[in-house]
Design a protein around this motif. Structure first.
Motif: not given
Length: 222
Positions: A162-191
């Motif tokens: 997402a290009q926004t934080g949790v407060s600005g992200f709209n959840v849609t039906g039949e979808s998945w939201v992932g909170l993924v920790y990025a160690p050292g600011f190296a983003s990784t894809s969701g599980p």
């Protein structure tokens, strides 16, 4: 010997193929639901630690338009899940997320932040056996990602950051939201779907069961 060796190779190949084609995690696998409504979505949290399972998932039901913040706040009703957050003018900032892995119970907030919000990266879980990650300034950060569909894909590329934080992200039906920790600011894809396990609801204790039976008996005898 050759026949036995050939059979062992065949069995090994079958096991590898089975693992590669393992079914993805779907809404039907979720056990811990919160919220009400006709729409459904799933929240997946991946700490990116050496612990297994790799990621845990919760279900969320809703009507109308909701944000990832609303969803996350609702899922935090799970007594085994806790978070270190702060509200800003732009919305909710997530510093740390913890989970009581062994079901021993969460004491207080579940974490100790000796430097408060001035340096949230130093926050630690009160129980060292809990799954915990904190980051904002130096350790890393919690990346917000999403994908659509009734099941989590086994392809890493299916997650979109997402290009926004949790407060600005709209959840849609039949979808998945992932909170993924990025160690050292190296983003990784969701599980991947075959790496996700359903978060289990808090077990009913004998005390709460007895109380519920007592209330039921009292209502019937009135």
């Amino acid at each position: 010997m050759r026949t036995i060796f050939t059979r062992l190779l065949a069995v090994s190949a079958g096991v590898v193929a089975l693992a590669a084609t393992a079914p993805a995690f779907s809404f039907g696998d979720l056990q811990n639901w919160t919220g009400t409504g006709t729409n459904r979505a799933g929240l997946v949290i991946q700490w990116n630690t050496a612990d297994t399972p790799r990621a845990l998932a919760w279900g969320y039901r809703f009507d109308g338009s909701v944000t990832a913040e609303t969803m996350f706040t609702a899922v935090l009703q799970d007594p085994r899940l806790y978070a270190f957050t702060q509200s800003f003018s732009f919305g909710l900032g997530i510093y740390g997320i913890g989970y009581d892995l062994d079901g021993s119970g969460v004491s207080g907030t579940g974490f100790n932040a000796p430097n408060g919000t001035a340096n949230p990266d130093t926050a630690v879980a009160l129980d060292p056996t809990d799954r915990w990650r904190a980051g904002w300034l130096s350790n890393g950060f919690w990346s917000l990602q999403s994908q659509t569909g009734s099941a989590i894909s086994n392809q890493a590329a299916s997650w979109t950051e997402a290009q926004t934080g949790v407060s600005g992200f709209n959840v849609t039906g039949e979808s998945w939201v992932g909170l993924v920790y990025a160690p050292g600011f190296a983003s990784t894809s969701g599980p991947l779907g075959n790496q996700v396990v359903a978060a289990v609801p808090e077990p009913i204790t004998m005390g709460s069961l007895a109380l519920g039976l007592a209330i039921l008996v009292r209502r019937r005898t009135r």
